[in-house]
Design a protein around this motif. Structure first.
Motif, PDB file in Angstrom:
ATOM      1  N   GLU A   6      43.637  22.172  74.021  1.00  0.00           N
ATOM      2  CA  GLU A   6      44.282  22.861  72.914  1.00  0.00           C
ATOM      3  C   GLU A   6      45.615  23.463  73.352  1.00  0.00           C
ATOM      4  O   GLU A   6      45.795  23.811  74.523  1.00  0.00           O
ATOM      5  CB  GLU A   6      43.388  23.994  72.382  1.00  0.00           C
ATOM      6  CG  GLU A   6      41.997  23.603  71.996  1.00  0.00           C
ATOM      7  CD  GLU A   6      40.994  23.755  73.121  1.00  0.00           C
ATOM      8  OE1 GLU A   6      39.788  23.841  72.864  1.00  0.00           O
ATOM      9  OE2 GLU A   6      41.432  23.779  74.291  1.00  0.00           O
ATOM     10  N   SER A   7      46.507  23.617  72.393  1.00  0.00           N
ATOM     11  CA  SER A   7      47.775  24.305  72.621  1.00  0.00           C
ATOM     12  C   SER A   7      48.265  24.862  71.299  1.00  0.00           C
ATOM     13  O   SER A   7      47.730  24.518  70.234  1.00  0.00           O
ATOM     14  CB  SER A   7      48.817  23.347  73.218  1.00  0.00           C
ATOM     15  OG  SER A   7      49.091  22.290  72.323  1.00  0.00           O
ATOM     16  N   GLY A   8      49.261  25.738  71.368  1.00  0.00           N
ATOM     17  CA  GLY A   8      49.873  26.257  70.159  1.00  0.00           C
ATOM     18  C   GLY A   8      49.507  27.676  69.792  1.00  0.00           C
ATOM     19  O   GLY A   8      50.025  28.237  68.831  1.00  0.00           O
ATOM     20  N   GLY A   9      48.594  28.270  70.541  1.00  0.00           N
ATOM     21  CA  GLY A   9      48.232  29.649  70.250  1.00  0.00           C
ATOM     22  C   GLY A   9      49.365  30.611  70.579  1.00  0.00           C
ATOM     23  O   GLY A   9      50.364  30.246  71.190  1.00  0.00           O
ATOM     24  N   GLY A  10      49.185  31.869  70.158  1.00  0.00           N
ATOM     25  CA  GLY A  10      50.205  32.861  70.439  1.00  0.00           C
ATOM     26  C   GLY A  10      49.998  34.111  69.622  1.00  0.00           C
ATOM     27  O   GLY A  10      48.939  34.314  69.025  1.00  0.00           O
ATOM     28  N   LEU A  11      51.027  34.950  69.612  1.00  0.00           N
ATOM     29  CA  LEU A  11      51.011  36.216  68.874  1.00  0.00           C
ATOM     30  C   LEU A  11      51.866  36.055  67.627  1.00  0.00           C
ATOM     31  O   LEU A  11      53.017  35.595  67.709  1.00  0.00           O
ATOM     32  CB  LEU A  11      51.555  37.333  69.756  1.00  0.00           C
ATOM     33  CG  LEU A  11      51.768  38.698  69.098  1.00  0.00           C
ATOM     34  CD1 LEU A  11      50.433  39.275  68.634  1.00  0.00           C
ATOM     35  CD2 LEU A  11      52.463  39.640  70.072  1.00  0.00           C
ATOM     36  N   VAL A  12      51.323  36.440  66.493  1.00  0.00           N
ATOM     37  CA  VAL A  12      52.042  36.334  65.230  1.00  0.00           C
ATOM     38  C   VAL A  12      51.697  37.533  64.360  1.00  0.00           C
ATOM     39  O   VAL A  12      50.603  38.102  64.485  1.00  0.00           O
ATOM     40  CB  VAL A  12      51.683  35.007  64.522  1.00  0.00           C
ATOM     41  CG1 VAL A  12      50.216  34.964  64.144  1.00  0.00           C
ATOM     42  CG2 VAL A  12      52.583  34.741  63.333  1.00  0.00           C
ATOM     43  N   GLN A  13      52.619  37.909  63.498  1.00  0.00           N
ATOM     44  CA  GLN A  13      52.350  39.004  62.576  1.00  0.00           C
ATOM     45  C   GLN A  13      51.501  38.516  61.413  1.00  0.00           C
ATOM     46  O   GLN A  13      51.517  37.333  61.055  1.00  0.00           O
ATOM     47  CB  GLN A  13      53.660  39.581  62.051  1.00  0.00           C
ATOM     48  CG  GLN A  13      54.430  40.387  63.069  1.00  0.00           C
ATOM     49  CD  GLN A  13      55.621  41.107  62.456  1.00  0.00           C
ATOM     50  OE1 GLN A  13      56.198  40.650  61.474  1.00  0.00           O
ATOM     51  NE2 GLN A  13      56.001  42.222  63.057  1.00  0.00           N
ATOM     52  N   GLN A  82      46.791  23.671  61.031  1.00  0.00           N
ATOM     53  CA  GLN A  82      47.869  24.476  60.480  1.00  0.00           C
ATOM     54  C   GLN A  82      47.268  25.735  59.883  1.00  0.00           C
ATOM     55  O   GLN A  82      46.419  25.641  58.989  1.00  0.00           O
ATOM     56  CB  GLN A  82      48.628  23.691  59.415  1.00  0.00           C
ATOM     57  CG  GLN A  82      49.757  24.464  58.755  1.00  0.00           C
ATOM     58  CD  GLN A  82      50.887  24.784  59.717  1.00  0.00           C
ATOM     59  OE1 GLN A  82      51.296  23.940  60.508  1.00  0.00           O
ATOM     60  NE2 GLN A  82      51.389  26.018  59.650  1.00  0.00           N
ATOM     61  N   MET A  83      47.700  26.873  60.381  1.00  0.00           N
ATOM     62  CA  MET A  83      47.149  28.148  59.940  1.00  0.00           C
ATOM     63  C   MET A  83      48.246  28.952  59.267  1.00  0.00           C
ATOM     64  O   MET A  83      49.231  29.331  59.914  1.00  0.00           O
ATOM     65  CB  MET A  83      46.572  28.913  61.137  1.00  0.00           C
ATOM     66  CG  MET A  83      45.556  28.116  61.927  1.00  0.00           C
ATOM     67  SD  MET A  83      44.766  29.087  63.236  1.00  0.00           S
ATOM     68  CE  MET A  83      46.175  29.448  64.275  1.00  0.00           C
ATOM     69  N   ASN A  84      48.083  29.197  57.979  1.00  0.00           N
ATOM     70  CA  ASN A  84      49.055  29.962  57.188  1.00  0.00           C
ATOM     71  C   ASN A  84      48.424  31.256  56.706  1.00  0.00           C
ATOM     72  O   ASN A  84      47.199  31.396  56.672  1.00  0.00           O
ATOM     73  CB  ASN A  84      49.525  29.136  55.999  1.00  0.00           C
ATOM     74  CG  ASN A  84      50.238  27.861  56.404  1.00  0.00           C
ATOM     75  OD1 ASN A  84      50.910  27.804  57.432  1.00  0.00           O
ATOM     76  ND2 ASN A  84      50.106  26.819  55.591  1.00  0.00           N
ATOM     77  N   TYR A  85      49.271  32.202  56.309  1.00  0.00           N
ATOM     78  CA  TYR A  85      48.808  33.496  55.781  1.00  0.00           C
ATOM     79  C   TYR A  85      47.770  34.118  56.727  1.00  0.00           C
ATOM     80  O   TYR A  85      46.699  34.539  56.299  1.00  0.00           O
ATOM     81  CB  TYR A  85      48.231  33.311  54.383  1.00  0.00           C
ATOM     82  CG  TYR A  85      49.194  32.648  53.417  1.00  0.00           C
ATOM     83  CD1 TYR A  85      48.998  31.329  53.012  1.00  0.00           C
ATOM     84  CD2 TYR A  85      50.299  33.334  52.945  1.00  0.00           C
ATOM     85  CE1 TYR A  85      49.897  30.714  52.157  1.00  0.00           C
ATOM     86  CE2 TYR A  85      51.199  32.723  52.087  1.00  0.00           C
ATOM     87  CZ  TYR A  85      50.985  31.413  51.694  1.00  0.00           C
ATOM     88  OH  TYR A  85      51.868  30.799  50.845  1.00  0.00           O
ATOM     89  N   LEU A  86      48.112  34.143  57.983  1.00  0.00           N
ATOM     90  CA  LEU A  86      47.182  34.644  58.981  1.00  0.00           C
ATOM     91  C   LEU A  86      46.884  36.117  58.776  1.00  0.00           C
ATOM     92  O   LEU A  86      47.740  36.905  58.341  1.00  0.00           O
ATOM     93  CB  LEU A  86      47.726  34.397  60.377  1.00  0.00           C
ATOM     94  CG  LEU A  86      47.577  32.945  60.861  1.00  0.00           C
ATOM     95  CD1 LEU A  86      48.531  32.655  61.997  1.00  0.00           C
ATOM     96  CD2 LEU A  86      46.140  32.680  61.286  1.00  0.00           C
ATOM     97  N   LYS A  87      45.651  36.500  59.107  1.00  0.00           N
ATOM     98  CA  LYS A  87      45.172  37.856  58.970  1.00  0.00           C
ATOM     99  C   LYS A  87      44.731  38.368  60.348  1.00  0.00           C
ATOM    100  O   LYS A  87      44.364  37.561  61.220  1.00  0.00           O
ATOM    101  CB  LYS A  87      43.972  37.903  58.027  1.00  0.00           C
ATOM    102  CG  LYS A  87      44.232  37.308  56.654  1.00  0.00           C
ATOM    103  CD  LYS A  87      42.948  37.295  55.827  1.00  0.00           C
ATOM    104  CE  LYS A  87      43.182  36.679  54.455  1.00  0.00           C
ATOM    105  NZ  LYS A  87      41.931  36.653  53.649  1.00  0.00           N
ATOM    106  N   PRO A  88      44.712  39.677  60.540  1.00  0.00           N
ATOM    107  CA  PRO A  88      44.241  40.199  61.829  1.00  0.00           C
ATOM    108  C   PRO A  88      42.834  39.708  62.176  1.00  0.00           C
ATOM    109  O   PRO A  88      42.543  39.488  63.356  1.00  0.00           O
ATOM    110  CB  PRO A  88      44.272  41.713  61.605  1.00  0.00           C
ATOM    111  CG  PRO A  88      45.388  41.908  60.625  1.00  0.00           C
ATOM    112  CD  PRO A  88      45.288  40.727  59.698  1.00  0.00           C
ATOM    113  N   GLU A  89      42.001  39.502  61.191  1.00  0.00           N
ATOM    114  CA  GLU A  89      40.636  39.025  61.456  1.00  0.00           C
ATOM    115  C   GLU A  89      40.575  37.570  61.895  1.00  0.00           C
ATOM    116  O   GLU A  89      39.515  37.077  62.266  1.00  0.00           O
ATOM    117  CB  GLU A  89      39.730  39.235  60.232  1.00  0.00           C
ATOM    118  CG  GLU A  89      40.281  38.690  58.940  1.00  0.00           C
ATOM    119  CD  GLU A  89      40.977  39.780  58.116  1.00  0.00           C
ATOM    120  OE1 GLU A  89      41.736  40.583  58.689  1.00  0.00           O
ATOM    121  OE2 GLU A  89      40.753  39.791  56.876  1.00  0.00           O
ATOM    122  N   ASP A  90      41.713  36.874  61.882  1.00  0.00           N
ATOM    123  CA  ASP A  90      41.766  35.517  62.426  1.00  0.00           C
ATOM    124  C   ASP A  90      41.960  35.536  63.941  1.00  0.00           C
ATOM    125  O   ASP A  90      41.920  34.477  64.579  1.00  0.00           O
ATOM    126  CB  ASP A  90      42.910  34.719  61.790  1.00  0.00           C
ATOM    127  CG  ASP A  90      42.697  34.458  60.312  1.00  0.00           C
ATOM    128  OD1 ASP A  90      43.671  34.595  59.547  1.00  0.00           O
ATOM    129  OD2 ASP A  90      41.557  34.124  59.926  1.00  0.00           O
TER     130      ASP A  90
END
Length: 124
Positions: A6-13, A82-90
């Motif tokens: 896997e790749s592509g993880g990170g920190l996002v608001q 593809q992950m959109n509208y991410l939430k802290p619980e994700d």
């Protein structure tokens, strides 16, 4: 047996987007399905999304339905989330998994090959 990474993880608001990739090596993807699971410390690994190799059917957990999209690129031997509208619980470690034969698609026990995971952190 196929190996995946896997790749592509990170920190996002919160409200942002990320795209995770799951690349196969050893042999091409095939068999029954490729899925994404996620896990947070102290909790069981949970199903997120799956794509069947025959028919391209997709499946999602209720918590991500409408926000996440699983897809594949046969030429690149890669599956995407593809992950959109991410939430802290994700926030979790996200794992790619491959199943060779049919079984409950949302069950961890169905899958034979697992990646090492990629961390996704969503800040509020």
């Amino acid at each position: 047996q196929v190996q995946v990474a896997e790749s592509g993880g990170g920190l996002v608001q919160a409200g942002g987007s990320l795209r995770l990739s799951c690349a196969a090596s050893g042999r091409a993807f095939g068999g029954f399905a490729v899925s994404w699971f996620r896990q947070v410390p102290g909790k069981e690994r949970e199903f997120v999304a799956a794509i069947r190799w025959a028919g391209y059917n997709t499946y999602y957990a209720d918590s991500v339905q409408g926000r996440f999209t699983i897809s594949r690129d046969n030429a690149k031997n890669t599956v995407f989330l593809q992950m959109n509208y991410l939430k802290p619980e994700d926030t979790a470690v996200y794992y790619c998994a491959v199943a060779n034969t049919g079984a409950p698609i949302r069950s961890r026990s169905t899958y034979q090959s697992w990646g090492q995971g990629t961390q996704v952190t969503v800040s509020s």
